[in-house]
Every structure is written in structure tokens, then in C-alpha cells.
Design a protein around this motif. Structure first.
Motif, PDB file in Angstrom:
ATOM      1  N   SER A 106       0.848  -1.186   0.000  1.00 34.06           N
ATOM      2  CA  SER A 106       0.000   0.000   0.000  1.00 34.06           C
ATOM      3  C   SER A 106       0.885   1.237   0.000  1.00 34.06           C
ATOM      4  CB  SER A 106      -0.893  -0.015   1.238  1.00 34.06           C
ATOM      5  OG  SER A 106      -1.464   1.261   1.437  1.00 34.06           O
TER       6      SER A 106
ATOM      7  N   LEU B  55      -9.527  -3.685 -12.257  1.00 35.74           N
ATOM      8  CA  LEU B  55      -9.740  -3.206 -10.895  1.00 35.74           C
ATOM      9  C   LEU B  55     -11.223  -3.129 -10.562  1.00 35.74           C
ATOM     10  CD1 LEU B  55      -7.119  -0.323 -10.791  1.00 35.74           C
ATOM     11  CD2 LEU B  55      -6.884  -2.670 -10.026  1.00 35.74           C
TER      12      LEU B  55
ATOM     13  N   GLN C 168      -9.733  -0.402   1.209  1.00 36.86           N
ATOM     14  CA  GLN C 168      -9.409   0.960   0.774  1.00 36.86           C
ATOM     15  C   GLN C 168      -9.329   1.820   2.021  1.00 36.86           C
ATOM     16  OE1 GLN C 168     -12.139   2.334  -2.231  1.00 36.86           O
ATOM     17  NE2 GLN C 168     -12.220   0.344  -3.224  1.00 36.86           N
TER      18      GLN C 168
ATOM     19  N   HIS D  27     -10.532  -3.074  -2.162  1.00 37.33           N
ATOM     20  CA  HIS D  27     -10.014  -2.725  -3.478  1.00 37.33           C
ATOM     21  C   HIS D  27      -9.509  -4.037  -4.057  1.00 37.33           C
ATOM     22  CE1 HIS D  27      -7.817  -0.312  -6.479  1.00 37.33           C
ATOM     23  NE2 HIS D  27      -6.818  -1.154  -6.304  1.00 37.33           N
TER      24      HIS D  27
ATOM     25  N   TYR E 241      -1.675  -0.747  -3.659  1.00 38.96           N
ATOM     26  CA  TYR E 241      -2.884   0.072  -3.490  1.00 38.96           C
ATOM     27  C   TYR E 241      -2.484   1.528  -3.309  1.00 38.96           C
ATOM     28  CZ  TYR E 241      -6.937   2.308  -1.587  1.00 38.96           C
ATOM     29  OH  TYR E 241      -7.952   3.202  -1.388  1.00 38.96           O
TER      30      TYR E 241
ATOM     31  N   ARG F 213      -6.752   5.059  -5.956  1.00 40.16           N
ATOM     32  CA  ARG F 213      -7.496   3.838  -6.231  1.00 40.16           C
ATOM     33  C   ARG F 213      -7.332   3.347  -7.673  1.00 40.16           C
ATOM     34  NH1 ARG F 213     -13.348   4.727  -4.519  1.00 40.16           N
ATOM     35  NH2 ARG F 213     -13.004   6.772  -5.432  1.00 40.16           N
TER      36      ARG F 213
END
Lengths: 541, 343
Positions: free
Chosen positions: A85, A276, A299, A514, A527, A531
């Protein structure tokens, strides 16, 4: 003769059927070599603009811009359970090779990377940077508001202080100041190229940059068929990555495939490499069959909720809101809507908050007795009629949830009419405060607790969906923004969380997942706060 | 020569006569779009940082801050100069979008229609020749099946069978494979364009992309065409001149094709015209399932986003197409049956 004609018609049918089956078994064989170095990303949406700062640009244009333009800084990456992330607390230089931060938080100095060039080969100069920053605070675009969020409103705040150095001064130590330079809204432009296409009416070349690019990022646009397909080509002179290396993929094909199940089949057949926006309901099947892999991360900077319009009867009564929040079957909703993917924001066990995050897991639980008692206290023991609305675009996940809400609230005597609205209509009605109870969501790029509160839980804008207007919260959040003492900041935020807990302007549901469905041999998916996919992270092994 | 002049004369008259209808359609769509709930300015200015100021600015950019009659005057002025406005959903001028997408829709629709007619005419004729037999019932069954199964279901089934399981169809992702060369962009009709530039590999690729969606559409319109052929054929075959032809000892082929089918064609042509116009604009589902960049899905997306300009442009386009198709149908009447003249 009779038989003859029948035979001939049969023959014709045979030919027609053969035509159905016959042709094109040769997919992809021609360019097998370059196929390995080409990434094919399929998505449901379209790009409306190559300049993400333009009003009306779809959110897909944010990651596109990140791959084409460099910004002064970028967030680092960190491992999280299940993948990688972005790391909000760790900012590195991108087009700047070094960032000096003054200890009082009132200024930064960006050192432009030695030898950095634009796509046309011309060197990156401080003039370009100054022009780009001036455009961000001056031109009529979304960058202006974004810069204001970081306390930057005037060109006087940017000063060239050396051959490759630019200094940015803030009037107050805004905690979003530096992070602002990492978002897609503040790209660095090749000003010489952009200025050639500026006109007297359009000094910032907004019209031209909508359909053309003037950047220096990792990829350039090879071809663009709006609404269908964009092809990116690697910029082999690019030097601004984390480790100084070039990205793995030489070409990126980004294709719009409106049908969600077609996208999933493409991935499973190995014809596409990344999507996605697979349907949440398809994800368990894809994982089970194992033909493509799924990287599912919550997310962290996004939330979904049931919003109550706090400005109208009966939802202006906090007891009614609390009653409904206690009558929502959270676990079942989480399973029905999200297939248990994501991270719940319900079911906390604390009574007073200890953690200053916003949004955070709230002590919301399904408790019908409590709900009945609260409703009785509000003087509505016999229930009432109301509507629950949601946007068409979210119907796949919200529709099953709506049925559960209707069923559960019926036990309190609340008669819920479920109403599905086209997105544009729903947005309009939110702004006009005409809805009663509805599904809503929010995403902040720079998810500091005070920023999230400012946008989603105070003020009169579209995104304060509930219209919750607590003057104390407004005051606290204003102070927290510039607070440099962490303890004081946390105390202010805790008070805000406490008030949100008491008033229940929205019933927080979860951080949605996500889900990146990705070819099994591709590594490095990260991530990002926008997004979207940063193709620079990916490689085929 | 005289015939050509007559046709040209009629065509010109028909065009003039259709102008009031087109104007009516324009005004109606213009007003309808503005009556619909949903404020485009609010929708398109929905960034978390966008406040009332940004919404106002958006309204101004879109020209929606002016009074309705003024907006309409501007709209008509723009149409007169060939400007249909700009789409907010794709970010392109509507004229560019439609010019790109109409050939896609046309190519798909024409292929599907040819496919459907090549099946429906023989099937209809056969069913009429042997009414009440097993053959007739079989044709009826096939037609009912085609019309009962919604196109998105039959499309998905075809994709599942031919792409996912058998793997002999290309991926259902639009008009060209993702790795193919870009289209030459001469007429916009890929099959025609690739023939012109002599690129047969791409031609094959384009054709293979076209087959599944065209079959899906063809299945759906098989029923009206075949049923109309059957009904019309039945009526004709029962008439006196067919009996006379038989009694004069003419060959069965001549009786059925030359005298029977030709006389039965008029209603079939009519229904074909209607089917064609409907397929062109209303096959949103096929377009969506096969990622076909056609006009129907374009208009639907715009409608859902309260994006006025593309919807208005689309309606204008479809109205014009209807006028053209009707004209073609009338001309075809004359060819099919010389007794009919267009007046």
C-alpha cells in the motif's frame, strides 16, 4: 428437385454456421514476444480528459496522469497484510531528488533532479516548476482547491532559490502542505510546450492539455481512442523512480470493456492482465478457480455508510438516527453486499474512543431491543414511513443490502421504500437535501482525520451527506488543521469522534475492498490513494 | 434516365417534408432533457473539494445559467453550424463521437441484418410451403427462442461457449483485437477500410470480432422477419395467379421465387426497415456485452449522467436515419413491385 432445393438450403445453413465458428484462431500469436512486456488493463470506465484537474474528469484519469506526469514528490510504499500500500507518512522526492523541510513546518525546498528531461527531450528547469505551481493556484481547475487544502493560494509562495531549487512557503504549518505535492492534481508540466498552445482566453492551455500531454513521466501516450482504448509507451529516459530503474512494462494497453463479466473472462482466459472493477460477486469464484489472482486490500482512505439527512424530520432527532443505526443487520449486510471483503467500520467494543482516527471502527451493533427503546424515547414507538435511496452505479452491492435494511427496520414499524436513482439524480438530491436515508461513500486522497472530518462531517458541501452541522466540531476541526502538537491534535480529534458517536450523522459501514484481479505472473501491485493502478510498480516474472 | 430524375425529385421532396418533423424532435428532446431530474452541473462538479462556487462555475461552463429560450436559440445556432456540443462523459465533441461510433453501429447492424435475412427468408418461405408440418413448427420454435431470449443472455451464452469454453472466438472486446494495428479510418467501416488498404489479416480479425455480436443481434430479429415472410408468403401462395401459374405448368421454382416471393416481399421490406432502425439505436445490450463502441450505449451512458449534448445529438442522428431508411424502403418498394410508386 424438392430434395435438391432442400439440400441446397441445408448447405446454405451449413455455410452460415461455419462462418460462425471458422475464423480467427490466431489471437495474439503475431506479437508473442512483445506480449510479455505489454500489460493489458481492462476497465469499465472511460477517460474523459488527459488532464485530471479538469472538472468532469473521471477518476480513471488520476492514475493515468500519475503514469504520464511526474509530481515533485510521491508517497513511499509499505507492505500491509495481503499486499502493498502507499505509505501516507513517508514522502519521497519524485521529480525532486531531495526535499528539505524547515523544522517549523513553514517551508519546503525542492531540489530538481539533475539531468531530468521532459518527453520532448528538453531539460526540466525551475521555470517549468514555477509555471506548473502557478497554474495550480491560478487556473480554474480542481488543482486550485487542492492547493488551498494545503494552504497554498498565491504565486508569491513559490520562489526560485537556486539553479535547481524551488522554495515553497506556507503562512501556517499545514499538515497537508507537503503531501499536496504528491497528488495527481499537481503534476509538473513542460511549460515551454504548454505555453505554445496557450491563448489569450486560455493562458494555462487548459483546452489543449485536455487532449494532449506535456509531461516527463514514466510513460507517454502512443495512441488514444477516446472511450475505447489508450496505449502508453515507456519513456526510456525516465529517471525518477524509487530505485532509479525503468518500469518493467514497455507498453500498457488500457481498454474500456463495459461488461463486467467479459472483463472477468478476459482475465481468466489470460488475454488481459489487470482489472480493478470486477464484480464483488465474481471475486470468490475467481479466487477459487485460481486462473488469475486477486489482491484484495481494504481501501484505507475510503468508507461507505448509510447517511441520514439530519436536516429533516424525523432524522433531525439523534435518537431516531441512533435507533436505526442499532437496527441495521451489519454482519448480514457485510456478507450480502461485500461478500465479507473489506474492513468493517462497525462492531467496535469501546464506549469512549481512545483512537483519534476518522473514520474509525464505531461501536455500532445490531441490537433490536436498544433500537426499540431509542425509538420509543424519540416518541415514535409506532414507527414511520421513509425511503432508502442509492445510486444505480452501486446497485450490485447495495440492492441486496437494501432488502436486509427494509426487512430489519420493519421490525421497528418503520416502513422503508427502496429507491434506486441514476447517479446524477441522486447527487442532485443530496445537494438539495431532499433525501431521507441513503447509501453514500467518501474517499480522501490525503486521509488525515481532520481533513476527512472537514469534508465529510462538516460544512455544507455535497460530501457532508448527512448535513450534520455541529458548531463545536467545525471549531475543533478548524483548529486541528494547523495544530503541530500531536497530543493536542489527538485530544481535539477524540472529541470529534465522541460527538460523531453520540449524534450518529451516518452509520459507518466499512472500508470497501479494493480488488485487483491480476495475471498470476505479475508482481508488485500496490494500493494507491487514487485507487488506480500505478503501472510503474508492476512487473511480469 | 427519367426514372432517376423522378427518384431524385421524390427524394428531395421527402427531405423537405421531413424537416418539420426533425425540428419537432429537436425541440422535444431539448425540453425533455431539461425536465428530467438531475442537475449536470452538480453531478460533474462532485470532487470532494468542489463547493457551490465550483458548481456555479460548472453551470456557467455548460451554459446552463442562461434562460431556457436563450439556451435553445444557441443550440439551434450551433446545430446550423454543425456543432452538436461537447460530451461530458467522453470529453469529446459530440460530432466526433458520433462520427466514430455510427460506422461501428452501422457495420454491426448491416451484418446482423444480412445474416438475419439470409436465414429468415428461406425459413419463412419453407414454413409457408409446408404449413402445419414439423418443419413449420421447427421454424416457429427457432424464431420464438430467438425473440424470447434477451440479447444480453444470448450474447453472454455465445461468449461463454465460443470464447470461454471452446476458445475459437476472439475476446469480446470491441471491433478489433487489442494487439491489432489501428484502423485506417477511411470510411470507419472496418471491413471496407481494410479491404481498401489490402490488409487481409486485420480484415479477418475485424470479421471475427464482428461475428458473435452480429449473430446475437440476428437471432433476436429472426422472428419478426421470418414470421412476416411466412404470413405474407401464405397469403400470396393462396392467390389466383399462383394457381394459374401452376396450371400453366410453370416450374415450381419459378412459381415460388419469381411470382410468389416477389409479390410477398412488400411487407417484409417494411418490417426490415423498421427492424434496421431499431437495431441501430436500441441495441444497447449487445453493444455493452461485446464492448462494441456503438451509438446506443453512448447515448445511454450520457442519459444516465444527465449529459444533454450527446443525447440530443443521438436523437437528431436517429431521426435522420429514420428518414433515410424510410426513403430507402419506399424506393425498394418500387423495385420489388413496379405497380407501387412513391408519392
Amino acid at each position: 428437385m424438392k430434395i435438391n432445393r432442400r439440400e441446397s438450403i441445408k448447405g446454405a445453413l451449413g455455410v452460415a454456421a461455419g462462418g460462425l465458428l471458422g475464423p480467427a484462431i490466431n489471437i495474439g500469436s503475431a506479437q508473442a514476444q512483445s506480449r510479455a512486456e505489454t500489460l493489458r488493463h481492462v476497465m469499465g470506465a472511460v477517460f474523459t480528459s488527459l488532464d485530471p484537474t479538469l472538472q468532469g474528469a473521471t477518476r480513471e484519469s488520476f492514475p493515468l496522469s500519475v503514469n504520464i506526469y511526474d509530481r515533485l514528490g510521491s508517497f513511499a510504499r509499505k507492505p500491509v497484510p495481503g499486499g502493498l500500500s502507499f505509505d501516507f507518512d513517508n514522502i519521497r522526492g519524485e521529480l525532486a531528488e531531495r526535499i528539505d523541510r524547515a523544522s517549523d513546518g513553514l517551508s519546503f525546498t525542492f531540489h530538481i533532479r539533475q539531468g531530468a528531461t521532459w518527453h520532448d527531450g528538453s531539460p526540466v528547469t525551475t521555470d517549468d516548476i514555477q509555471w506548473s505551481l502557478a497554474r495550480a493556484v491560478t487556473a480554474q481547475s480542481l488543482a486550485k482547491a487542492q492547493m488551498a487544502n494545503g494552504s497554498m493560494t498565491s504565486t508569491d509562495q513559490f520562489k526560485v532559490v537556486g539553479e535547481r531549487q524551488i522554495e515553497v512557503k506556507l503562512s501556517r504549518p499545514d499538515r497537508l502542505g507537503l503531501a499536496t505535492f504528491c497528488v495527481p492534481f499537481i503534476p509538473m508540466f513542460n511549460s515551454k510546450l504548454a505555453k505554445k498552445h496557450a491563448t489569450a482566453d486560455d493562458p494555462w492551455a487548459i483546452a489543449w492539455l485536455k487532449e494532449n500531454t506535456a509531461g516527463g513521466g514514466a510513460y507517454t501516450i502512443e495512441s488514444n481512442r477516446p472511450g475505447q482504448q489508450v496505449v502508453l509507451k515507456r519513456n526510456d529516459n525516465w529517471k525518477n523512480s524509487e530505485d532509479g530503474k525503468l518500469p518493467f512494462f514497455q507498453r500498457i494497453i488500457i481498454q474500456t470493456i463495459p461488461d463486467v463479466s467479459s472483463r472477468a473472462s478476459l482475465l481468466e482466459r489470460g488475454d488481459a492482465d489487470l482489472t480493478l472493477d470486477a464484480a464483488a460477486s465474481d471475486i470468490p469464484g475467481i479466487e477459487q478457480r485460481g486462473k488469475a489472482k486477486v489482491i484484495g486490500l481494504p481501501q484505507s482512505n475510503s468508507f461507505q455508510c448509510i447517511a441520514f439527512n439530519t436536516l429533516i424530520e424525523p432524522f433531525n432527532n439523534r435518537l431516531v438516527r441512533a435507533a436505526i443505526a442499532a437496527a441495521l443487520p451489519y454482519e448480514d449486510m457485510f456478507k450480502a453486499a461485500m461478500f465479507g471483503r473489506g474492513e468493517p467500520l462497525f462492531g467496535a467494543t469501546w464506549e469512549t474512543p481512545t483512537h483519534s482516527a476518522m473514520p474509525q471502527k464505531m461501536p455500532l451493533q445490531y441490537d433490536l431491543d436498544k433500537a426499540k427503546a431509542l425509538l420509543k424515547e424519540a416518541g415514535l414507538a409506532n414507527g414511520f414511513k421513509t425511503t432508502f435511496s442509492f445510486p444505480t452505479s452501486a446497485s450490485a452491492s447495495v440492492e441486496p443490502m437494501a432488502a436486509l435494511i427494509k426487512e430489519s427496520l420493519a421490525k421497528l414499524g418503520i416502513d422503508v421504500t427502496v429507491q434506486k436513482l441514476p447517479d446524477a439524480q441522486l447527487t442532485t438530491q443530496v445537494v438539495e437535501r431532499r433525501l431521507q436515508m441513503f447509501f453514500d461513500f467518501g474517499t480522501s486522497w490525503l486521509p488525515t482525520p481532520d481533513y476527512t472530518t472537514r469534508v465529510f462531517f462538516s460544512g455544507t458541501g455535497r460530501w457532508n451527506a448527512s448535513g450534520w452541522n455541529d458548531p463545536e466540531v467545525a471549531k475543533l476541526v478548524g483548529e486541528a488543521r494547523y495544530e503541530t502538537d500531536k497530543a493536542v491534535y489527538d485530544a481535539k480529534m477524540l472529541e470529534i469522534v465522541k460527538r460523531a458517536q453520540r449524534d450518529v450523522p451516518v452509520a459507518l459501514l466499512w472500508h470497501p475492498a479494493h480488488d485487483a484481479v491480476i495475471a498470476k505472473n505479475i508482481e508488485g501491485y500496490t494500493y494507491w490513494f487514487h485507487r488506480g493502478a500505478d503501472y510503474r510498480d508492476l512487473k511480469r516474472t | 434516365m427519367r426514372a432517376v430524375i423522378t427518384i431524385a425529385h421524390h427524394t428531395a421532396r421527402r427531405f423537405l417534408a421531413s424537416i418539420p418533423a426533425l425540428l419537432g424532435v429537436l425541440v422535444f428532446t431539448f425540453l425533455m432533457m431539461r425536465v428530467l431530474p438531475g442537475d449536470p452541473a452538480v453531478f460533474f462538479a462532485s470532487d470532494p473539494n468542489a463547493g457551490p462556487e465550483e458548481i456555479e462555475q460548472m453551470r456557467k461552463t455548460l451554459g446552463l445559467d442562461r434562460p431556457l429560450p436563450v439556451q435553445m436559440a444557441y443550440y439551434f445556432r450551433d446545430i446550423a453550424t454543425g456543432n452538436l456540443g461537447r460530451s461530458m462523459t467522453t470529453g469529446q465533441p459530440v460530432v466526433t463521437d458520433l462520427a466514430e461510433r455510427l460506422p461501428a453501429s452501422l457495420e454491426l447492424t448491416v451484418t446482423a441484418l444480412v445474416l438475419a435475412l439470409s436465414l429468415a427468408l428461406p425459413l419463412g418461405v419453407l414454413a409457408a410451403l409446408y404449413p402445419g408440418t414439423l418443419l413449420d413448427h421447427a421454424v416457429r420454435f427457432v424464431c420464438s427462442l430467438g425473440v424470447c431470449v434477451p440479447t444480453f443472455v444470448s450474447g453472454l451464452v455465445l461468449i461463454y461457449v465460443f470464447y470461454v469454453i471452446l476458445g475459437i472466438a476472439p475476446d469480446p472486446t470491441g471491433r478489433l483485437g487489442a494487439f491489432d494495428a489501428p484502423p485506417p479510418g477511411i470510411t470507419g467501416l472496418l471491413l471496407v477500410d481494410f479491404l481498401i488498404v489490402g490488409d487481409f489479416e486485420s480484415w479477418r480479425s475485424a470479421l471475427s470480432q464482428l461475428i458473435l455480436p452480429a449473430s446475437t443481434m440476428a437471432l433476436f430479429v429472426l422472428a419478426p422477419l421470418a414470421r412476416m415472410t411466412r404470413a405474407s408468403m401464405l397469403a400470396v401462395l393462396g392467390s389466383d395467379f399462383i394457381r394459374t401459374a401452376h396450371s400453366l405448368g410453370l416450374s415450381r421454382r419459378k412459381v415460388i421465387i419469381t411470382y410468389g416471393l416477389r409479390n410477398a416481399l412488400l411487407p417484409v421490406i417494411t418490417i426490415t426497415g423498421v427492424v434496421f432502425s431499431t437495431m441501430l439505436g436500441a441495441n444497447v445490450l449487445v453493444e455493452k456485452v461485446f464492448a462494441w463502441p456503438g451509438v446506443g450505449s453512448y447515448a445511454l451512458d450520457a442519459l444516465l449522467a444527465s449529459d444533454y449534448a450527446p443525447v440530443q445529438g443521438f436523437v437528431l442522428l436517429m431521426a435522420s436515419v429514420f428518414v433515410l431508411v424510410n426513403l430507402t424502403v419506399d424506393t425498394l418498394y418500387g423495385i420489388a413491385d413496379p405497380r407501387v410508386t412513391i408519392e
